[in-house]
Scaffold this active site. Structure first.
Site, PDB file in Angstrom:
ATOM      1  N   ALA A  91      18.998  26.115  24.756  1.00  0.00           N
ATOM      2  CA  ALA A  91      20.286  26.814  24.613  1.00  0.00           C
ATOM      3  C   ALA A  91      21.227  26.530  25.778  1.00  0.00           C
ATOM      4  O   ALA A  91      22.437  26.662  25.638  1.00  0.00           O
ATOM      5  CB  ALA A  91      20.033  28.320  24.520  1.00  0.00           C
ATOM      6  N   SER A 142      14.065  34.551  18.489  1.00  0.00           N
ATOM      7  CA  SER A 142      12.759  34.324  17.857  1.00  0.00           C
ATOM      8  C   SER A 142      11.687  35.323  18.263  1.00  0.00           C
ATOM      9  O   SER A 142      10.645  35.417  17.598  1.00  0.00           O
ATOM     10  CB  SER A 142      12.275  32.901  18.172  1.00  0.00           C
ATOM     11  OG  SER A 142      12.245  32.699  19.571  1.00  0.00           O
ATOM     12  N   LEU A 183       9.969  47.425  27.464  1.00  0.00           N
ATOM     13  CA  LEU A 183       8.990  47.239  26.388  1.00  0.00           C
ATOM     14  C   LEU A 183       8.133  46.021  26.656  1.00  0.00           C
ATOM     15  O   LEU A 183       8.556  45.109  27.372  1.00  0.00           O
ATOM     16  CB  LEU A 183       9.736  47.014  25.071  1.00  0.00           C
ATOM     17  CG  LEU A 183      10.200  48.274  24.343  1.00  0.00           C
ATOM     18  CD1 LEU A 183      11.062  47.890  23.164  1.00  0.00           C
ATOM     19  CD2 LEU A 183       9.006  49.081  23.862  1.00  0.00           C
ATOM     20  N   VAL A 184       6.968  45.998  26.034  1.00  0.00           N
ATOM     21  CA  VAL A 184       6.105  44.838  26.171  1.00  0.00           C
ATOM     22  C   VAL A 184       6.732  43.678  25.402  1.00  0.00           C
ATOM     23  O   VAL A 184       6.911  43.748  24.196  1.00  0.00           O
ATOM     24  CB  VAL A 184       4.709  45.116  25.556  1.00  0.00           C
ATOM     25  CG1 VAL A 184       3.816  43.900  25.705  1.00  0.00           C
ATOM     26  CG2 VAL A 184       4.075  46.341  26.165  1.00  0.00           C
ATOM     27  N   THR A 185       7.120  42.637  26.121  1.00  0.00           N
ATOM     28  CA  THR A 185       7.536  41.389  25.475  1.00  0.00           C
ATOM     29  C   THR A 185       6.929  40.268  26.319  1.00  0.00           C
ATOM     30  O   THR A 185       6.359  40.520  27.389  1.00  0.00           O
ATOM     31  CB  THR A 185       9.075  41.192  25.453  1.00  0.00           C
ATOM     32  OG1 THR A 185       9.530  41.074  26.798  1.00  0.00           O
ATOM     33  CG2 THR A 185       9.804  42.322  24.753  1.00  0.00           C
ATOM     34  N   GLY A 202      18.402  33.170  21.401  1.00  0.00           N
ATOM     35  CA  GLY A 202      17.122  33.772  21.805  1.00  0.00           C
ATOM     36  C   GLY A 202      16.619  34.751  20.762  1.00  0.00           C
ATOM     37  O   GLY A 202      16.140  35.832  21.088  1.00  0.00           O
ATOM     38  N   TYR A 250      13.100  45.246  40.303  1.00  0.00           N
ATOM     39  CA  TYR A 250      13.991  44.917  39.175  1.00  0.00           C
ATOM     40  C   TYR A 250      15.466  45.034  39.565  1.00  0.00           C
ATOM     41  O   TYR A 250      16.115  44.050  39.895  1.00  0.00           O
ATOM     42  CB  TYR A 250      13.660  45.754  37.918  1.00  0.00           C
ATOM     43  CG  TYR A 250      14.185  45.042  36.702  1.00  0.00           C
ATOM     44  CD1 TYR A 250      13.346  44.314  35.861  1.00  0.00           C
ATOM     45  CD2 TYR A 250      15.554  45.014  36.425  1.00  0.00           C
ATOM     46  CE1 TYR A 250      13.844  43.595  34.780  1.00  0.00           C
ATOM     47  CE2 TYR A 250      16.064  44.301  35.352  1.00  0.00           C
ATOM     48  CZ  TYR A 250      15.202  43.599  34.525  1.00  0.00           C
ATOM     49  OH  TYR A 250      15.709  42.887  33.485  1.00  0.00           O
ATOM     50  N   LYS A 278      21.224  40.183  36.548  1.00  0.00           N
ATOM     51  CA  LYS A 278      21.753  41.137  35.566  1.00  0.00           C
ATOM     52  C   LYS A 278      23.114  41.680  36.009  1.00  0.00           C
ATOM     53  O   LYS A 278      23.963  41.985  35.183  1.00  0.00           O
ATOM     54  CB  LYS A 278      20.758  42.283  35.351  1.00  0.00           C
ATOM     55  CG  LYS A 278      19.456  41.837  34.691  1.00  0.00           C
ATOM     56  CD  LYS A 278      19.706  41.268  33.305  1.00  0.00           C
ATOM     57  CE  LYS A 278      18.419  40.896  32.591  1.00  0.00           C
ATOM     58  NZ  LYS A 278      18.666  40.195  31.320  1.00  0.00           N
TER      59      LYS A 278
END
Ligand code: NAD
Length: 387
Positions: A112, A50, A269-271, A48, A234, A243
């Site tokens: 993957a 990229s 974070l912004v992803t 992962g 979350y 998780k």
């Protein structure tokens, strides 16, 4: 062709190769500051690698630590009038820069979760690297095809009861309410299958069985905890269950293979993945404001440089690496909690770093980078050499 952003909800369906190159180069510049301080592996497999945290890990280990990196990703090259995905362009740019710097850098583009991709990676490691001494597991996937061919999908729901809270509509920048329904048992189980530790363990098993996991190898995967206000969606939601499974998997891997296996709790974070979680984008935009004011804001690359140069061998009492230390500082969280209570559509810009949010969002897809000529005719077809 002329490449412009096409935003649909929380995703941009186009990406700009020159902007993605600028993004990668900016991250490389940050990582170079850690040169000589990062000693977390010399032959690294990033699963992962990229976009987001995985790409930042790859850059931090290569340009901060001089590592050879092999990356596994699921990205789309350009086709006809369609641009490639940002992860494709990031990878092309990273591999060009790494090669220029004399660093081995190759990628396998495929699923993957599959046995075929694992076998291909094993062959490449045998051929090119001998063994790997660091495995970064940074997958964020919406679905997984199981070995028997059936597909399971992850959901972002609560567990037990429904949860109503504020959220931002990213299409209109309006603050409203959202009710997130509880998942069924099947949905929770499916989310654990996709985002939990089973596939991470399968990777380590496959590498070990093939004799390509170095003695004393280390492996990390990423998680998030966050403040109480996001816990129902979350930490205690379906993704949190996955998780939790990742956390127990780290312990199981360490025990079974006698290697260092840890989960690092990273900053919100912004992803591409976090934009899809209800409630979280509003929290992130309030957090950005508070952390920028405190002078402690970091992006993926700062987080990953800190992880591999400073934090890898530090843990909290539960055994987690805590890279969310600055996010969870009391003063920052108090400010976010206050803003959360007061924020409305009308006063949104007082409390939320919306510009920062959207800059990060567009920049992920290669837009809004200074020095890039967005009016230029651009070749969208950028090759990546076969591994
Ligand atoms: P991302 O969407 O930016 O990256 C996901 C990566 O996985 C990409 O490289 C993509 O190509 C790859 N991928 C997806 N499906 C694949 C498949 N089937 N086969 C091969 N590759 C595949 O996500 P991200 O936000 O960087 O998340 C990475 C990890 O970090 C996740 O475990 C996530 O939960 C965790 N994390 C994220 C945040 C956050 O705020 N973004 C915070 C803490 C932890």
């Amino acid at each position: 062709m002329l490449i412009e952003p096409k935003v649909r909800g929380f995703i941009c369906t186009t990406a700009h190769p020159d902007g993605c190159r600028a993004a990668v180069q900016a991250q490389i510049q940050t990582a170079r500051k850690y040169a000589g301080k990062t000693d977390a592996g010399k032959r690294v497999l990033v699963i992962g690698g990229s976009t987001g945290y995985g790409l930042a890990s790859r850059i931090a280990l290569a340009f901060g630590g001089g590592a050879a990196t092999l990356n596994v990703m699921f990205e789309r090259p350009a086709a006809g009038a369609r641009t490639a995905t940002a992860g494709w362009y990031n990878t092309a740019a990273f591999e060009a820069e790494a090669t220029k710097a004399g660093l081995y850098a190759k990628s396998v583009n495929g699923d993957a979760f599959s046995a075929e991709v694992k076998a291909r990676v094993v062959d490449i490691v045998k051929r090119d690297l001998g063994t790997v001494d660091m495995v970064v597991y940074s997958l964020a996937a919406p679905r997984r095809t199981m070995p028997d061919g059936t597909a399971v999908s992850s959901v972002l729901k609560t567990v037990g009861e429904s949860f109503t809270n504020k959220t931002i509509d990213l299409r209109t920048n309006e603050v409203g309410e959202i009710t997130v329904p509880p998942a069924t048992k099947e949905e929770t189980d499916a989310t654990v299958k996709v985002m939990g530790g089973e596939d991470w363990a399968a990777w380590i098993d496959a590498l070990q069985a093939a004799g390509v996991l170095a003695d004393g190898a280390r492996t990390v995967a990423y998680s998030y905890i966050g403040p109480v206000l996001t816990h129902p969606i979350y930490l205690n939601g379906t993704i949190g269950m996955a998780k939790r499974d990742l956390y127990y998997t780290a312990q199981a891997i360490a025990k079974k293979h006698g290697i260092f296996a840890r989960v690092s709790v990273n900053k919100a974070l912004v992803t591409q993945s976090s934009s899809a979680i209800p409630v979280v984008p509003l929290y992130i935009s309030l957090l950005y404001k508070a952390m920028k004011k405190a002078g402690t804001h970091e992006g993926c690359i700062e987080q990953m440089c800190r992880l591999f140069a400073e934090k890898l061998h530090t843990t909290d009492d539960a055994g987690y690496i805590r890279l969310d230390d600055l996010e969870m500082e009391e003063s920052v969280q108090q400010e976010v909690a206050k803003a959360w209570k007061e924020v409305t559509t009308q006063n949104l810009t007082d409390y939320a770093d919306l510009d920062g949010y959207w800059d990060d969002f567009y920049r992920m897809f290669g837009f809004r980078w200074e020095g890039v000529d967005y009016a230029a005719d651009t070749d969208a077809d950028v090759p990546i050499a076969e591994a």
